[in-house]
Design a protein around this motif. Sequence first.
Motif, mmCIF file in Angstrom:
data_model
loop_
_atom_site.group_PDB
_atom_site.id
_atom_site.type_symbol
_atom_site.label_atom_id
_atom_site.label_comp_id
_atom_site.label_asym_id
_atom_site.label_seq_id
_atom_site.Cartn_x
_atom_site.Cartn_y
_atom_site.Cartn_z
ATOM 1 N N ALA A 52 4.868 2.626 14.063
ATOM 2 C CA ALA A 52 3.699 2.494 12.866
ATOM 3 C C ALA A 52 2.598 2.798 13.361
ATOM 4 O O ALA A 52 1.543 3.388 12.610
ATOM 5 C CB ALA A 52 3.965 1.033 12.402
ATOM 6 N N LEU A 53 2.102 2.259 14.681
ATOM 7 C CA LEU A 53 0.921 2.836 15.092
ATOM 8 C C LEU A 53 0.652 4.415 15.215
ATOM 9 O O LEU A 53 -0.582 4.725 14.912
ATOM 10 C CB LEU A 53 0.310 2.064 16.341
ATOM 11 C CG LEU A 53 0.352 0.652 16.506
ATOM 12 C CD1 LEU A 53 0.184 -0.046 17.657
ATOM 13 C CD2 LEU A 53 -1.180 0.407 15.569
ATOM 14 N N ALA A 54 1.668 5.051 15.486
ATOM 15 C CA ALA A 54 1.633 6.585 15.650
ATOM 16 C C ALA A 54 1.490 6.940 14.133
ATOM 17 O O ALA A 54 0.951 8.089 14.108
ATOM 18 C CB ALA A 54 2.966 6.946 16.298
ATOM 19 N N TRP A 55 2.258 6.596 13.241
ATOM 20 C CA TRP A 55 2.475 7.044 11.937
ATOM 21 C C TRP A 55 0.913 6.674 11.370
ATOM 22 O O TRP A 55 0.636 7.777 10.252
ATOM 23 C CB TRP A 55 3.252 6.139 10.976
ATOM 24 C CG TRP A 55 3.482 6.209 9.784
ATOM 25 C CD1 TRP A 55 3.945 7.077 8.557
ATOM 26 C CD2 TRP A 55 2.553 5.233 8.767
ATOM 27 N NE1 TRP A 55 3.744 6.975 7.739
ATOM 28 C CE2 TRP A 55 2.950 5.818 7.451
ATOM 29 C CE3 TRP A 55 1.896 4.161 8.900
ATOM 30 C CZ2 TRP A 55 2.580 5.195 6.225
ATOM 31 C CZ3 TRP A 55 1.551 3.546 7.718
ATOM 32 C CH2 TRP A 55 1.801 4.101 6.632
ATOM 33 N N SER A 56 0.389 5.504 11.360
ATOM 34 C CA SER A 56 -0.993 5.409 10.977
ATOM 35 C C SER A 56 -2.215 6.035 11.779
ATOM 36 O O SER A 56 -3.284 5.682 11.396
ATOM 37 C CB SER A 56 -1.281 3.825 10.783
ATOM 38 O OG SER A 56 -1.191 3.128 11.976
ATOM 39 N N ASP A 57 -1.964 6.616 12.933
ATOM 40 C CA ASP A 57 -3.048 6.965 13.786
ATOM 41 C C ASP A 57 -3.644 5.821 14.387
ATOM 42 O O ASP A 57 -4.809 6.000 14.456
ATOM 43 C CB ASP A 57 -3.692 8.124 13.076
ATOM 44 C CG ASP A 57 -4.624 8.864 14.269
ATOM 45 O OD1 ASP A 57 -4.327 9.161 15.342
ATOM 46 O OD2 ASP A 57 -5.672 9.275 13.614
ATOM 47 N N GLY A 58 -3.168 4.537 14.707
ATOM 48 C CA GLY A 58 -3.781 3.648 14.893
ATOM 49 C C GLY A 58 -4.448 2.743 14.120
ATOM 50 O O GLY A 58 -5.212 1.737 14.356
ATOM 51 N N LEU A 105 0.748 -1.235 -0.099
ATOM 52 C CA LEU A 105 0.082 0.070 0.021
ATOM 53 C C LEU A 105 0.857 1.318 -0.002
ATOM 54 O O LEU A 105 1.821 1.453 0.822
ATOM 55 C CB LEU A 105 -0.825 0.132 1.244
ATOM 56 C CG LEU A 105 -1.870 1.179 1.443
ATOM 57 C CD1 LEU A 105 -2.867 0.849 0.373
ATOM 58 C CD2 LEU A 105 -2.460 0.943 2.816
ATOM 59 N N TYR A 106 0.635 2.129 -0.822
ATOM 60 C CA TYR A 106 1.202 3.560 -0.918
ATOM 61 C C TYR A 106 2.499 3.276 -1.873
ATOM 62 O O TYR A 106 2.988 4.371 -2.054
ATOM 63 C CB TYR A 106 1.303 4.110 0.568
ATOM 64 C CG TYR A 106 -0.005 4.394 1.187
ATOM 65 C CD1 TYR A 106 -0.983 5.107 0.645
ATOM 66 C CD2 TYR A 106 0.139 3.813 2.393
ATOM 67 C CE1 TYR A 106 -2.086 5.109 1.435
ATOM 68 C CE2 TYR A 106 -0.959 4.252 3.165
ATOM 69 C CZ TYR A 106 -2.174 4.757 2.759
ATOM 70 O OH TYR A 106 -3.296 4.747 3.374
ATOM 71 N N TYR A 107 2.832 2.252 -2.179
ATOM 72 C CA TYR A 107 4.220 2.240 -2.927
ATOM 73 C C TYR A 107 4.019 1.870 -4.504
ATOM 74 O O TYR A 107 3.171 1.166 -4.748
ATOM 75 C CB TYR A 107 4.994 0.968 -2.290
ATOM 76 C CG TYR A 107 5.536 1.728 -0.887
ATOM 77 C CD1 TYR A 107 7.115 2.515 -0.885
ATOM 78 C CD2 TYR A 107 5.046 1.785 0.099
ATOM 79 C CE1 TYR A 107 7.346 2.650 0.229
ATOM 80 C CE2 TYR A 107 5.438 2.210 1.470
ATOM 81 C CZ TYR A 107 6.695 2.904 1.408
ATOM 82 O OH TYR A 107 6.978 3.519 2.549
ATOM 83 N N ALA A 154 -0.725 0.490 9.789
ATOM 84 C CA ALA A 154 0.403 0.001 10.641
ATOM 85 C C ALA A 154 1.257 -1.470 10.333
ATOM 86 O O ALA A 154 2.443 -1.462 10.129
ATOM 87 C CB ALA A 154 0.212 0.261 12.226
ATOM 88 N N GLU A 155 0.362 -2.171 9.675
ATOM 89 C CA GLU A 155 1.128 -3.508 9.300
ATOM 90 C C GLU A 155 1.907 -3.366 8.192
ATOM 91 O O GLU A 155 2.697 -4.427 7.621
ATOM 92 C CB GLU A 155 -0.049 -4.421 9.120
ATOM 93 C CG GLU A 155 -0.704 -4.915 10.256
ATOM 94 C CD GLU A 155 -1.874 -5.704 9.938
ATOM 95 O OE1 GLU A 155 -2.079 -6.198 8.850
ATOM 96 O OE2 GLU A 155 -2.583 -6.213 11.026
#
Length: 227
Positions: A120-126, A39-41, A130-131
């Motif tokens: 990753a959870l902080a990056w994805s806002d939970g 995802l996103y790449y 994050a995976e």
Amino acid sequence: MIIDAVRNNAEWCEAMCRAHGHPGTFGPRAWTNDRRTPLYYPDAVTLTEDADVKDVLTGIDRSTPGASVKDSFGRLDLAAEGFRLLFEAQWIARPAGLPVPAATGDWRPVRTPEELTAWALAWSDGDEEAELFRPELLADEATTIVVGHGPDGRILGGAVLSDSGAVTGVSNLFTTGDTDPAQVWAGCLTLADATRPVVGYEAGDDLAPALAAGFEETGPLRVWLDA
């Protein structure tokens, strides 16, 4: 400088794909992946100004919608191939040797899978996104995942630094809560090699904080999505 930034970014895309178990292929004019990328790449990245439509489309999977192409020099027109323009951005570069802005907080590399999960959870806002960031990235010597903590231990933000020899790339920069983006840029720059230029790309409201941190715009890029 754009050539170095483009190669650096393609190598980071390759690192992410390797972490997910399906690396891509570097050709003379494009990096491509024949399996759908994380995802996103992007599924393809142009590496040279003379890369053409064939260079990016022959090496990717279009059996289902959703493939994307990073047109690193903003030169391709993929509309006739069924793609739509997803977004435009600017490559940025910060010359080597510039003083690093003072950083507040505790900035350090992520070292363990547990720290990576928290990052990753902080990056994805939970979110479950994050995976995307798998522990295999921690074993990649060219990749440094940076996290900043406040006095209370709260994550202030972070980014990914990618070493490609000539330059250091910065990507996935994020803030949490009311953290000033200037704090995150300063914190991440403290961990970058000061003897090399730092490169990346930004768009929209995210561009101004990068410029304030000493980056300069170096050229346009486009990302196309197969509809």
